[in-house]
Design a protein around this motif. Structure first.
Motif, PDB file in Angstrom:
ATOM      1  N   TYR A   1     -12.264  14.724  42.170  1.00 38.59           N
ATOM      2  CA  TYR A   1     -12.868  13.176  43.344  1.00 38.59           C
ATOM      3  C   TYR A   1     -12.650  12.006  42.334  1.00 38.59           C
ATOM      4  O   TYR A   1     -13.560  12.408  41.300  1.00 38.59           O
ATOM      5  N   SER A   2     -12.411  11.054  42.995  1.00 39.33           N
ATOM      6  CA  SER A   2     -12.619   9.668  42.208  1.00 39.33           C
ATOM      7  C   SER A   2     -11.798  10.061  41.051  1.00 39.33           C
ATOM      8  O   SER A   2     -12.377   9.592  39.984  1.00 39.33           O
ATOM      9  N   PRO A   3     -10.466  10.228  40.721  1.00 36.51           N
ATOM     10  CA  PRO A   3     -10.306  10.339  39.489  1.00 36.51           C
ATOM     11  C   PRO A   3     -10.220   8.255  38.949  1.00 36.51           C
ATOM     12  O   PRO A   3     -10.043   8.107  37.555  1.00 36.51           O
ATOM     13  N   LEU A   4     -10.709   7.961  39.201  1.00 37.08           N
ATOM     14  CA  LEU A   4     -10.409   6.134  39.184  1.00 37.08           C
ATOM     15  C   LEU A   4     -11.706   5.621  39.088  1.00 37.08           C
ATOM     16  O   LEU A   4     -12.031   4.438  38.951  1.00 37.08           O
ATOM     17  N   ALA A   5     -12.952   6.881  39.279  1.00 37.51           N
ATOM     18  CA  ALA A   5     -14.210   6.280  39.279  1.00 37.51           C
ATOM     19  C   ALA A   5     -13.741   4.969  40.552  1.00 37.51           C
ATOM     20  O   ALA A   5     -14.891   4.375  40.489  1.00 37.51           O
TER      21      ALA A   5
ATOM     22  N   ASN B   1      -9.809  -2.295  35.175  1.00 39.68           N
ATOM     23  CA  ASN B   1      -9.387  -3.400  34.507  1.00 39.68           C
ATOM     24  C   ASN B   1     -10.494  -2.558  32.819  1.00 39.68           C
ATOM     25  O   ASN B   1     -10.580  -4.254  32.305  1.00 39.68           O
ATOM     26  N   ASN B   2     -10.468  -1.551  32.623  1.00 41.07           N
ATOM     27  CA  ASN B   2     -11.386  -1.466  31.806  1.00 41.07           C
ATOM     28  C   ASN B   2     -10.250  -1.341  30.304  1.00 41.07           C
ATOM     29  O   ASN B   2      -8.930  -1.255  30.678  1.00 41.07           O
ATOM     30  N   ALA B   3     -10.087  -2.325  29.745  1.00 39.01           N
ATOM     31  CA  ALA B   3      -9.041  -2.943  28.460  1.00 39.01           C
ATOM     32  C   ALA B   3      -8.915  -2.104  27.512  1.00 39.01           C
ATOM     33  O   ALA B   3      -7.547  -1.883  27.180  1.00 39.01           O
ATOM     34  N   ASP B   4      -9.332  -0.805  27.407  1.00 35.21           N
ATOM     35  CA  ASP B   4      -9.267   0.080  26.615  1.00 35.21           C
ATOM     36  C   ASP B   4      -8.443   1.227  27.024  1.00 35.21           C
ATOM     37  O   ASP B   4      -7.138   1.247  27.028  1.00 35.21           O
ATOM     38  N   LEU B   5      -8.197   0.998  28.489  1.00 40.74           N
ATOM     39  CA  LEU B   5      -7.637   2.310  29.075  1.00 40.74           C
ATOM     40  C   LEU B   5      -6.257   1.044  29.570  1.00 40.74           C
ATOM     41  O   LEU B   5      -4.776   1.666  29.206  1.00 40.74           O
ATOM     42  N   LYS B   6      -6.102  -0.190  29.550  1.00 41.18           N
ATOM     43  CA  LYS B   6      -5.017  -1.168  29.262  1.00 41.18           C
ATOM     44  C   LYS B   6      -4.566  -0.685  28.710  1.00 41.18           C
ATOM     45  O   LYS B   6      -2.938  -0.621  28.149  1.00 41.18           O
ATOM     46  N   LYS B   7      -4.647  -0.735  27.366  1.00 42.94           N
ATOM     47  CA  LYS B   7      -4.228  -1.181  26.258  1.00 42.94           C
ATOM     48  C   LYS B   7      -3.297   0.690  26.391  1.00 42.94           C
ATOM     49  O   LYS B   7      -2.368   0.673  25.369  1.00 42.94           O
TER      50      LYS B   7
ATOM     51  N   SER C   1       0.039   2.082  35.285  1.00 48.14           N
ATOM     52  CA  SER C   1      -1.051   1.816  35.187  1.00 48.14           C
ATOM     53  C   SER C   1      -1.727   2.129  34.849  1.00 48.14           C
ATOM     54  O   SER C   1      -1.597   3.754  34.261  1.00 48.14           O
ATOM     55  N   VAL C   2      -2.942   1.568  34.977  1.00 48.44           N
ATOM     56  CA  VAL C   2      -4.176   2.607  34.618  1.00 48.44           C
ATOM     57  C   VAL C   2      -4.294   3.278  35.081  1.00 48.44           C
ATOM     58  O   VAL C   2      -5.021   4.688  34.715  1.00 48.44           O
ATOM     59  N   ALA C   3      -4.166   3.370  36.878  1.00 44.85           N
ATOM     60  CA  ALA C   3      -3.933   4.276  37.721  1.00 44.85           C
ATOM     61  C   ALA C   3      -3.180   5.603  36.913  1.00 44.85           C
ATOM     62  O   ALA C   3      -3.900   7.157  37.699  1.00 44.85           O
ATOM     63  N   GLN C   4      -2.192   5.670  37.497  1.00 43.91           N
ATOM     64  CA  GLN C   4      -0.919   6.675  36.662  1.00 43.91           C
ATOM     65  C   GLN C   4      -1.712   7.300  35.394  1.00 43.91           C
ATOM     66  O   GLN C   4      -1.761   8.240  35.118  1.00 43.91           O
ATOM     67  N   LEU C   5      -2.423   6.283  34.062  1.00 45.94           N
ATOM     68  CA  LEU C   5      -2.595   7.200  33.667  1.00 45.94           C
ATOM     69  C   LEU C   5      -3.752   8.111  34.208  1.00 45.94           C
ATOM     70  O   LEU C   5      -4.146   9.122  33.188  1.00 45.94           O
ATOM     71  N   SER C   6      -5.072   7.332  34.772  1.00 47.02           N
ATOM     72  CA  SER C   6      -6.382   8.212  34.489  1.00 47.02           C
ATOM     73  C   SER C   6      -5.422   9.938  35.345  1.00 47.02           C
ATOM     74  O   SER C   6      -6.216  10.308  35.106  1.00 47.02           O
ATOM     75  N   ILE C   7      -4.641   9.478  36.219  1.00 47.72           N
ATOM     76  CA  ILE C   7      -4.285  10.883  37.101  1.00 47.72           C
ATOM     77  C   ILE C   7      -3.401  11.682  35.824  1.00 47.72           C
ATOM     78  O   ILE C   7      -3.637  12.948  36.630  1.00 47.72           O
ATOM     79  N   ARG C   8      -2.585  11.395  35.556  1.00 50.13           N
ATOM     80  CA  ARG C   8      -2.053  12.006  34.774  1.00 50.13           C
ATOM     81  C   ARG C   8      -2.792  12.810  33.324  1.00 50.13           C
ATOM     82  O   ARG C   8      -3.092  13.542  32.813  1.00 50.13           O
ATOM     83  N   TYR C   9      -4.261  11.950  33.324  1.00 48.17           N
ATOM     84  CA  TYR C   9      -5.323  12.191  32.062  1.00 48.17           C
ATOM     85  C   TYR C   9      -5.685  13.403  32.579  1.00 48.17           C
ATOM     86  O   TYR C   9      -5.812  14.573  32.389  1.00 48.17           O
TER      87      TYR C   9
END
Length: 272
Positions: free
Chosen positions: A197-201, A207-213, A221-229
């Motif tokens: 739960y809260s996979p996007l915190a 807006n985390n710069a490392d995740l945006k990179k 998007s960072v959201a898509q990256l986080s869910i896929r992770y």
């Protein structure tokens, strides 16, 4: 088949869609109803709610009104953290079944091992009483699978040492930079599926710069990256959204993060 219709198999053989739609903090009524309906239209087939969210009635109505077979939608709810006796747990279960107004629940969880106002307190004996109710509703067929939420290793071991039916799931707070490695490993080693739960915190890592990179490398998007992770870590994510664009975008995760980038993300420390 896309990722929304792919499934994990729980330790009792029940199939559970790999991505769930979370409803924590979504207000009851039209907002929940519309959000769940749109998620279903986008192809989500796994909806997560809880007695404590106060939106079970809206979730149940959206599921009933959607017009596809009940067995095509996986519905989870949770016994409130404050219900720490068999009697209270049974009352809350009956309230949840009435709120949802569905013939059965696919998954029912103990929301936490302690009341929210007493986080970290030892309720080992009380949890065994609640688990007795969980086993009872499972054996009755009113619930297809049972599990726990926010349980640490000690809390899990307490259940494992005394249960007749082992939990199938542990739903925990989990996102890039906060993956509870000890809890996750112990749960998986004991055959439990870990849900995030809260996979996007709750939006704090967007807006985390490392995740945006890293997200930029995949044009996501960072959201898509986080869910896929979460998926690539073998964990089931439960993203929440009310904006139709976000609900749709959160489902567009049919890409693969490289092993090198997974390793990089593993070592990040992000917002708690």
């Amino acid at each position: 088949m896309n990722v929304l219709t792919e499934t994990y198999t729980l330790n009792n053989g029940v199939s559970i869609p790999k991505v769930g739609f979370g409803t924590w903090q979504i207000p009851a009524g039209k907002i929940t109803y519309d959000s769940v309906t749109y998620a279903l239209e986008m192809g989500y087939r796994h909806i997560d709610t809880a007695w404590a969210y106060h939106n079970e009635k809206s979730v149940g109505k959206a599921v009933r009104d959607f017009g596809i077979d009940r067995n095509e939608i996986f519905v989870t709810s949770k016994c409130p953290a404050e219900a720490k006796s068999y009697t209270d747990a049974k009352r809350c279960f009956e309230e949840t079944m009435g709120n949802l107004d569905l013939d059965y629940m696919d998954l029912y969880l103990i929301h936490a091992p302690w009341p929210w106002s007493e986080m970290g307190t030892n309720y080992s004996e009380e949890n065994l009483e609640v688990w007795r109710l969980m086993e009872e509703v499972y054996q009755s067929g009113k619930v297809k699978a049972i599990g726990i939420s926010n349980f640490n290793v000690t809390d899990m071991k307490n259940i494992f040492d005394h249960c007749t039916v082992k939990p199938m799931v542990n739903q925990i707070r989990y996102f890039i930079g906060f993956t509870e490695p000890d809890i996750t490993k112990y749960a998986k080693d004991n055959g439990l599926l870990v849900e995030a739960y809260s996979p996007l915190a709750t939006g704090r890592i967007i807006n985390n710069a490392d995740l945006k990179k890293i997200a930029g490398k995949y044009s996501v998007s960072v959201a898509q990256l986080s869910i896929r992770y979460c998926l690539q870590k073998g964990v089931l994510p439960l993203p929440k959204a009310i904006n139709p664009d976000h609900i749709r975008d959160n489902a567009a995760i049919d890409f693969t993060i490289s092993e090198a980038d997974i390793a990089y993300l593993d070592q990040l420390v992000t917002s708690r």
